[in-house]
Design a protein around this motif. Sequence first.
Motif, PDB file in Angstrom:
ATOM      1  N   GLU A  48       0.820  -1.202   0.000  1.00 38.66           N
ATOM      2  CA  GLU A  48       0.000   0.000   0.000  1.00 38.66           C
ATOM      3  C   GLU A  48       0.859   1.259   0.000  1.00 38.66           C
ATOM      4  O   GLU A  48       1.901   1.311   0.651  1.00 38.66           O
ATOM      5  N   ALA A  49       0.419   2.257  -0.741  1.00 31.63           N
ATOM      6  CA  ALA A  49       1.091   3.556  -0.760  1.00 31.63           C
ATOM      7  C   ALA A  49       0.587   4.383   0.420  1.00 31.63           C
ATOM      8  O   ALA A  49      -0.578   4.293   0.798  1.00 31.63           O
ATOM      9  N   HIS A  50       1.475   5.175   1.002  1.00 27.22           N
ATOM     10  CA  HIS A  50       1.102   6.095   2.075  1.00 27.22           C
ATOM     11  C   HIS A  50       0.762   7.436   1.450  1.00 27.22           C
ATOM     12  O   HIS A  50       1.428   7.878   0.518  1.00 27.22           O
ATOM     13  N   GLU A  51      -0.259   8.055   1.959  1.00 28.41           N
ATOM     14  CA  GLU A  51      -0.644   9.365   1.437  1.00 28.41           C
ATOM     15  C   GLU A  51       0.307  10.432   1.968  1.00 28.41           C
ATOM     16  O   GLU A  51       0.600  10.475   3.157  1.00 28.41           O
ATOM     17  N   LYS A  52       0.790  11.253   1.076  1.00 29.70           N
ATOM     18  CA  LYS A  52       1.647  12.374   1.459  1.00 29.70           C
ATOM     19  C   LYS A  52       0.764  13.595   1.732  1.00 29.70           C
ATOM     20  O   LYS A  52      -0.222  13.816   1.028  1.00 29.70           O
ATOM     21  N   PRO A  53       1.106  14.409   2.726  1.00 22.07           N
ATOM     22  CA  PRO A  53       0.301  15.602   3.025  1.00 22.07           C
ATOM     23  C   PRO A  53       0.195  16.500   1.791  1.00 22.07           C
ATOM     24  O   PRO A  53       1.167  16.712   1.075  1.00 22.07           O
ATOM     25  N   ASN A 104      12.266   8.745   0.729  1.00 24.58           N
ATOM     26  CA  ASN A 104      11.139   9.506   0.205  1.00 24.58           C
ATOM     27  C   ASN A 104      10.237   8.721  -0.745  1.00 24.58           C
ATOM     28  O   ASN A 104       9.616   9.296  -1.630  1.00 24.58           O
ATOM     29  N   THR A 105      10.174   7.439  -0.618  1.00 22.48           N
ATOM     30  CA  THR A 105       9.249   6.671  -1.446  1.00 22.48           C
ATOM     31  C   THR A 105       7.835   6.779  -0.897  1.00 22.48           C
ATOM     32  O   THR A 105       7.642   6.964   0.303  1.00 22.48           O
ATOM     33  N   GLY A 109       5.907   4.954   5.157  1.00 17.94           N
ATOM     34  CA  GLY A 109       5.371   6.094   5.882  1.00 17.94           C
ATOM     35  C   GLY A 109       6.459   6.918   6.552  1.00 17.94           C
ATOM     36  O   GLY A 109       7.618   6.497   6.662  1.00 17.94           O
ATOM     37  N   SER A 110       6.103   8.087   7.043  1.00 20.57           N
ATOM     38  CA  SER A 110       7.066   8.975   7.695  1.00 20.57           C
ATOM     39  C   SER A 110       7.668   8.345   8.947  1.00 20.57           C
ATOM     40  O   SER A 110       8.760   8.698   9.360  1.00 20.57           O
ATOM     41  N   ASP A 111       6.967   7.360   9.528  1.00 17.26           N
ATOM     42  CA  ASP A 111       7.483   6.662  10.702  1.00 17.26           C
ATOM     43  C   ASP A 111       8.240   5.381  10.338  1.00 17.26           C
ATOM     44  O   ASP A 111       8.623   4.607  11.200  1.00 17.26           O
TER      45      ASP A 111
END
Length: 123
Positions: A48-53, A104-105, A109-111
């Motif tokens: 799954e891709a994480h949504e970027k702000p 940065n893929t 996620g950021s965590d």
Amino acid sequence: MGFGRRIVAQGRIWSLKFSMRSDGKCHIGFNLSRDSFPAYPMCVIVIEAHEKPGCATPSPALHFTNGSTPDLLLPLGTKYDGGKDPVHIDYYWRMSTDWVMDDNTKYVGSDGTLHVKLVMTLK
């Protein structure tokens, strides 16, 4: 070089693995552990891709499937008598998109979390 996880399901021990192969690309795959029974799996692996702000369009997930008809999957170390069914000891897919662990893929996620889903049906 790689990493993976073992999963117990349907009375079998499955290994889900990520590895870097000699072609310089990441591969994702799965196999049965030695003490498991053979199976005819239909499998989809989803990353799954994480949504970027601030992103208006969600990124698509990566999907890997082993085809429309299941082949016999044997546990590692099994001797096979040469029956009529196509046989595998593992399934691996070369990831043609960016390596999921790059900086940065969209898949991490950021965590630092990576969400991978293994969906399997046994024949």
